[in-house]
Design an enzyme around this catalytic site. Structure first.
Site, short mmCIF file in Angstrom:
data_model
loop_
_atom_site.label_atom_id
_atom_site.label_comp_id
_atom_site.label_asym_id
_atom_site.label_seq_id
_atom_site.Cartn_x
_atom_site.Cartn_y
_atom_site.Cartn_z
N LYS A 111 1.18 -1.28 0.32
CA LYS A 111 -0.33 0.09 0.34
C LYS A 111 0.47 1.21 -0.07
O LYS A 111 0.76 2.01 -0.90
CB LYS A 111 -0.71 -0.25 1.49
CG LYS A 111 -2.59 -0.90 0.70
CD LYS A 111 -3.27 -0.62 2.53
CE LYS A 111 -4.18 -1.74 2.18
NZ LYS A 111 -5.10 -1.45 0.99
N LYS A 193 -4.51 -10.17 -7.61
CA LYS A 193 -5.34 -11.04 -6.48
C LYS A 193 -6.76 -10.53 -7.02
O LYS A 193 -7.17 -9.37 -6.87
CB LYS A 193 -5.11 -10.47 -4.69
CG LYS A 193 -6.12 -11.56 -4.19
CD LYS A 193 -5.75 -11.28 -2.84
CE LYS A 193 -6.80 -10.25 -2.35
NZ LYS A 193 -7.09 -9.70 -0.93
N LYS A 196 -12.26 -7.43 -3.25
CA LYS A 196 -13.44 -6.29 -3.45
C LYS A 196 -13.04 -5.05 -3.70
O LYS A 196 -13.71 -4.14 -3.76
CB LYS A 196 -13.89 -6.80 -1.95
CG LYS A 196 -13.98 -6.72 -0.75
CD LYS A 196 -13.98 -7.16 0.20
CE LYS A 196 -13.67 -7.92 1.80
NZ LYS A 196 -12.45 -8.16 2.05
P1 ATP Z 1 -10.04 -7.35 0.42
O1 ATP Z 1 -10.47 -8.28 -1.02
O2 ATP Z 1 -9.75 -6.08 -0.38
O3 ATP Z 1 -7.79 -7.71 -0.23
P2 ATP Z 1 -8.55 -9.51 1.98
O4 ATP Z 1 -8.43 -10.35 1.98
O5 ATP Z 1 -7.73 -8.16 3.12
O6 ATP Z 1 -9.65 -8.02 1.50
P3 ATP Z 1 -10.76 -10.09 3.98
O7 ATP Z 1 -11.28 -10.12 3.24
O8 ATP Z 1 -10.66 -10.51 5.19
O9 ATP Z 1 -9.45 -9.22 3.26
O10 ATP Z 1 -10.57 -11.81 3.88
C1 ATP Z 1 -11.12 -12.85 3.95
C2 ATP Z 1 -9.99 -14.21 4.05
O11 ATP Z 1 -10.42 -14.34 2.51
C3 ATP Z 1 -8.47 -14.35 3.60
O12 ATP Z 1 -8.25 -15.28 4.52
C4 ATP Z 1 -8.31 -13.80 2.85
O13 ATP Z 1 -7.13 -14.51 2.52
C5 ATP Z 1 -9.53 -14.33 1.67
N1 ATP Z 1 -9.06 -14.05 0.27
C6 ATP Z 1 -9.47 -12.74 0.20
N2 ATP Z 1 -8.76 -12.97 -1.07
C7 ATP Z 1 -9.03 -13.84 -1.91
C8 ATP Z 1 -8.37 -14.62 -2.62
N3 ATP Z 1 -8.82 -13.61 -4.04
N4 ATP Z 1 -8.30 -15.45 -3.38
C9 ATP Z 1 -8.38 -16.78 -2.56
N5 ATP Z 1 -8.92 -15.97 -1.04
C10 ATP Z 1 -8.57 -15.01 -0.45
#
Ligand code: ATP
Ligand code: LTN
Length: 328
Positions: A111, A193, A196
């Site tokens: 970030k 990745k 969201k």
């Molecule tokens: P963001 O989607 O905003 O990057 P994040 O991954 O930081 O969010 P969370 O949404 O809290 O945060 O993630 C919840 C869980 O889902 C975590 O265990 C994360 O590793 C998993 N996760 C998130 N995105 C993916 C992805 N694209 N593929 C697999 N696992 C994921």
């Protein structure tokens, strides 16, 4: 029974990546472990959220937990801020985490490197709060996607150091990262990745997206001109990502998928991916619609809070005595 704990931070709508990398696994594991799953709403506010939108996302997150199959009888489902001990142990863990360690966390480093404006103290120190979330319940295992593994490892290091300094206080947790699907990539840029918090949402499938637009996004997914369905994340990141989605949702091996699509075009392959994803999402969305306006959400959270609080208040009390901040 060993204990497992995990959380999701719904700073937006939950995605197919969240489902495959995390949520779906929580559901699978709830038969074999004592499961704690929470909504990490304190983690959400490490970035600004419009309050009305945040409230909706939090409620949707609980509804989706239930719609995806988490069973409140077997799993303790709660809202992080309902158990106030998290914030307090979070500060204590912050005081036991070195700046050098926080500086090494790739999520924060990325970030910063991107020059994101308005980064807060909360986002910098959130791995310490995450350590508290885990250590509070003496979790044995923490199922997470690939991107969160480093934070669970930091939690382990912190807990080991704490135990060495103060005597055995915390169980040392282990991250559990699925073999297939721990990192679902963006459909529009399969080197990134699926997230969201992505700027455009073309590459991201949300669990509550209408199925037509899900189909559209999958049919428009970025591929290559090699014209062969095979697993090769370096040369064919787009196709490999779609194969991972199929494999995670249907348990088919990559070899079997390749065989089934020998001599067939990418159009046909994408249609198959879309069918599988839409079938899974249709089931989730149907259950979500039954739950979202139902009192069950409040009941589940109240039950979860009571169960979690009992463990958390005992733990915090023990830790505060251990470190000497209570007057006997
Ligand atoms: P963001 O989607 O905003 O990057 P994040 O991954 O930081 O969010 P969370 O949404 O809290 O945060 O993630 C919840 C869980 O889902 C975590 O265990 C994360 O590793 C998993 N996760 C998130 N995105 C993916 C992805 N694209 N593929 C697999 N696992 C994921
Ligand atoms: N930091 C995680 C969410 C999260 C979590 C946790 C996951 C907060 N506390 C404890 C596992 C265990 C995230 O941003 N995805």
């Amino acid at each position: 029974m060993k204990r497992m704990l995990s959380g999701i931070k719904p700073t937006g709508q939950l995605t197919l990546g969240n489902y495959i990398g995390a949520l779906r696994n929580f559901v699978k594991y709830q038969d074999d472990y004592e499961m704690f799953v929470f909504i990490a709403n304190l983690h959400c506010i490490t970035v600004y959220n419009e309050p009305e939108e945040l409230r909706k996302n939090l409620k949707d997150c609980v509804a989706l937990y239930l719609a995806c199959g988490l069973d409140p009888k077997r799993s303790c489902i709660f809202l992080q801020s309902d158990v106030m001990e998290h914030a307090q142990l979070g500060f204590i863990m912050c005081c036991n985490t070195y700046l050098g360690e926080l500086n090494r966390m790739t999520q924060f480093k990325d970030k910063q490197a991107k020059g994101e404006q308005g980064l807060t103290g909360g986002i910098y120190t959130y791995p310490a709060l995450m350590s508290a979330d885990i250590l509070m319940y003496d979790a044995d295992y923490v199922p997470v996607g690939e991107d969160q593994k480093q934070h669970v490892e930091l939690c382990r290091d912190t807990a080991i150091r704490f135990n060495n300094r103060y005597g055995k206080s915390f169980n040392i947790p282990e991250p559990v990262v699925a073999k297939v699907g721990a990192k679902i990539m963006s459909l529009s840029d399969p080197t990134k990745k699926m997230s969201k918090s992505e700027q455009t949402n073309k590459g991201c499938i949300y669990l509550l997206d209408d199925l037509k637009s899900v189909r559209k996004k999958i049919m428009a997914a970025k591929t290559d001109d090699i014209a062969k369905v095979q697993y090769d994340p370096q040369q064919q990141p787009g196709i490999s990502n779609l194969m991972t989605i199929i494999s995670a949702l249907t348990n088919q091996s990559f070899d079997d998928i390749t065989k089934n699509f020998e001599g067939k075009g990418y159009g046909e392959f994408k249609k198959y991916v879309a069918d599988i994803v839409c079938e899974e999402l249709a089931m989730i969305q149907e259950r979500y619609a039954e739950i979202i306006n139902n009192n069950v959400i409040k009941e589940v959270l109240a039950e979860g809070k009571a169960r979690a609080e009992k463990i958390a208040s005992k733990k915090l009390d023990q830790i505060q005595r251990t470190i000497g901040i209570e007057i006997k």
